[in-house]
Design an enzyme around this catalytic site. Structure first.
Site, PDB file in Angstrom:
ATOM      1  N   TRP A 133       0.850  -1.192   0.000  1.00 42.61           N
ATOM      2  CA  TRP A 133       0.000   0.000   0.000  1.00 42.61           C
ATOM      3  C   TRP A 133       0.890   1.248   0.000  1.00 42.61           C
ATOM      4  CZ3 TRP A 133      -2.124   2.844   4.733  1.00 42.61           C
ATOM      5  CH2 TRP A 133      -2.982   3.870   4.313  1.00 42.61           C
ATOM      6  N   ASP A 214      -1.451  -6.267   8.895  1.00 44.81           N
ATOM      7  CA  ASP A 214      -2.299  -5.129   8.528  1.00 44.81           C
ATOM      8  C   ASP A 214      -3.588  -5.735   7.963  1.00 44.81           C
ATOM      9  OD1 ASP A 214      -1.968  -2.257   6.249  1.00 44.81           O
ATOM     10  OD2 ASP A 214      -3.525  -2.894   7.643  1.00 44.81           O
ATOM     11  N   LYS A 250     -13.375  -0.194   5.183  1.00 52.65           N
ATOM     12  CA  LYS A 250     -13.972  -0.869   4.026  1.00 52.65           C
ATOM     13  C   LYS A 250     -15.097  -1.812   4.431  1.00 52.65           C
ATOM     14  CE  LYS A 250     -10.350   0.934   2.073  1.00 52.65           C
ATOM     15  NZ  LYS A 250      -8.997   1.011   2.546  1.00 52.65           N
TER      16      LYS A 250
HETATM   17  C1  IK2 Z   1      -3.508  -2.291   3.177  1.00 56.68           C
HETATM   18  C2  IK2 Z   1      -4.128  -1.078   3.786  1.00 56.68           C
HETATM   19  N1  IK2 Z   1      -3.814  -0.758   5.050  1.00 56.68           N
HETATM   20  C3  IK2 Z   1      -4.332   0.320   5.659  1.00 56.68           C
HETATM   21  C4  IK2 Z   1      -5.223   1.132   5.005  1.00 56.68           C
HETATM   22  C5  IK2 Z   1      -5.719   2.326   5.795  1.00 56.68           C
HETATM   23  O1  IK2 Z   1      -6.968   2.678   5.611  1.00 56.68           O
HETATM   24  P1  IK2 Z   1      -7.746   3.586   6.674  1.00 56.68           P
HETATM   25  O2  IK2 Z   1      -6.735   4.451   7.365  1.00 56.68           O
HETATM   26  O3  IK2 Z   1      -8.720   4.359   5.856  1.00 56.68           O
HETATM   27  O4  IK2 Z   1      -8.376   2.621   7.611  1.00 56.68           O
HETATM   28  C6  IK2 Z   1      -5.594   0.854   3.663  1.00 56.68           C
HETATM   29  C7  IK2 Z   1      -6.561   1.740   2.901  1.00 56.68           C
HETATM   30  N2  IK2 Z   1      -6.245   1.867   1.545  1.00 56.68           N
HETATM   31  O5  IK2 Z   1      -6.777   2.951   0.970  1.00 56.68           O
HETATM   32  C8  IK2 Z   1      -7.435   2.612  -0.213  1.00 56.68           C
HETATM   33  C9  IK2 Z   1      -6.510   2.692  -1.403  1.00 56.68           C
HETATM   34  O6  IK2 Z   1      -5.411   2.133  -1.346  1.00 56.68           O
HETATM   35  O7  IK2 Z   1      -6.919   3.278  -2.404  1.00 56.68           O
HETATM   36  C10 IK2 Z   1      -5.027  -0.279   3.046  1.00 56.68           C
HETATM   37  O8  IK2 Z   1      -5.334  -0.602   1.764  1.00 56.68           O
END
Ligand code: IK2
Length: 401
Positions: A133, A214, A250
């Site tokens: 990510w 994660d 999500k």
């Molecule tokens: C693997 C992972 N960890 C952590 C997160 C953190 O998300 P949040 O802080 O919104 O819970 C995300 C959110 N990604 O965002 C969407 C995108 O990549 O377009 C994530 O994909």
């Protein structure tokens, strides 16, 4: 005095910048498969009915707005941990899991990595999969951990580079911190099979690495919250003192509410107390205490059997729609005789699919077809639906021919 004359313009965020380009685009056929946010079959954001019901319950309760403890809302912490680790989790029953509320998954990653940077007894580097990510490296750096990478994606098969992954975990210093996506790996959509997870666990146990999970998509990948937590729970059963970043962005559709937890398994309730006391010292100077509403929302849903059952149905519905889009896109690309093999569109899992489109092809699709995705060729399957699938498939097929 002009203080900020020297401030340069920062580059647009590789992911959120795509949405800005999409917004600016006036083409009525435009498609946003950039940001990883669920869209329903009409391309609209989807607020779960169980969430709306929880909001009504909270509104009728008219609770006060007192500060939460630094660690967050207790009911939320217990219910969130139970969802992740499972109702029969031994360390949970033995009160050995330190859990704190976080500003969603990103906040959990920051808290966890800062804690490791301050207290991890081994090498203060974190191994991130290649690719991972987009925000992981920046969070690790801000948290004070140095970054190493382990091979993860195989461009040739569009699948897992399992041999490379194992070799890199073997070569790492003993006792390294290994970041693992629990399910629905972002950006590739490629997950290890249960058998492969067992081989990975054996290496991590032998090398005494710290498994730093994660889990941002529990329930959203397969549609089943227990199936998606397999890797996490398997490592816990094998005795690993895992770290876990949990996001409800999500699977509960709470993107902007910022609901999440960070947790770590410890050796005893007494050690848990010491760890929690130090997690509080990470949180206090960051934002002092976490937001009330998202924790109350999640606790209301997870704590009410009817709402919990309704939510399980809704998260499965989201996962099923995405899986349906994968099969339809695959079939269409084949019917259009698109060069290359497209099995990976079906075999990949969760929000994203790594299409294999080159940055140049991505640029062409944006410029000439108003199809917007990140330059690594990742598409958010949720951006597709029965109304825009044909247009998408035709243009992708053309861009490749
Ligand atoms: C693997 C992972 N960890 C952590 C997160 C953190 O998300 P949040 O802080 O919104 O819970 C995300 C959110 N990604 O965002 C969407 C995108 O990549 O377009 C994530 O994909």
């Amino acid at each position: 005095i002009e203080f900020w004359r020297g401030v340069p313009m920062g580059p647009p965020d590789p992911i959120l910048g795509v949405t800005e380009a999409f917004r600016r685009d006036t083409n009525k056929y435009k498609i946003n498969v950039g940001v990883g946010a669920y869209r329903d079959e009409n391309g609209k954001p989807y607020v779960l009915d169980s969430v709306r019901k929880a909001e009504d319950i909270l509104h009728s309760q008219r609770s006060d707005k007192e500060y939460l403890p630094i660690t967050g809302l207790n009911d939320f912490l217990g219910l969130a941990a139970k969802l992740a680790y499972g109702p029969d989790s031994k360390p949970l029953k033995e009160n050995r899991i330190a859990v704190v509320q976080s500003i969603s998954g990103t906040g959990a990653l920051r808290i966890g990595m800062e804690f490791c940077s301050a207290f991890y007894p081994g090498v203060r580097a974190i191994y991130l999969p290649k690719p991972t990510w987009g925000a992981h490296p920046a969070i690790a750096e801000k948290a004070g951990l140095s970054i190493r990478r382990y091979r993860y994606f195989d461009e040739k098969t569009m699948g897992l580079n399992f041999e490379g992954l194992k070799a890199d975990l073997e070569d790492a210093f003993d006792g390294s911190i290994i970041l693992l996506h629990a399910c629905a790996q972002n950006p590739t959509g490629v997950d290890p099979t249960p058998e492969q997870w067992k081989e990975i666990e054996e290496i991590i146990r032998r090398k005494q690495h710290l498994p730093f999970f994660d889990m941002a998509y529990q329930g959203f990948a397969s549609g089943d919250v227990d199936v998606d937590a397999f890797a996490l729970r398997y490592f816990v059963e094998k005795g690993h003192q895992v770290a876990l970043c949990q996001s409800f962005a999500k699977n509960l559709g709470l993107y902007g509410e910022r609901a999440g937890t960070f947790s770590m398994i410890t050796s005893s309730p007494e050690e848990r107390e010491r760890v929690v006391s130090q997690l509080k010292r990470v949180i206090r100077p960051l934002y002092s205490s976490p937001p009330l509403h998202p924790a109350q929302l999640v606790a209301t849903i997870l704590g009410d059997p009817a709402l919990y059952a309704q939510w399980l149905g809704e998260v499965k519905k989201m996962a099923d729609r995405i899986i349906d889009m994968r099969h339809k896109l695959y079939n269409r690309l084949i019917e259009l005789q698109t060069p290359g093999s497209w099995e990976h569109i079906k075999s990949q899992i969760g929000m994203f699919s790594f299409t294999g489109l080159t940055p140049e092809q991505v640029d062409i699709l944006g410029k000439y077809a108003s199809i917007w995705m990140t330059r690594d060729g990742r598409i958010s399957m949720a951006g597709l639906n029965d109304h825009n699938l044909e247009y998408f498939a035709e243009n992708v097929s053309k861009a490749i021919k």
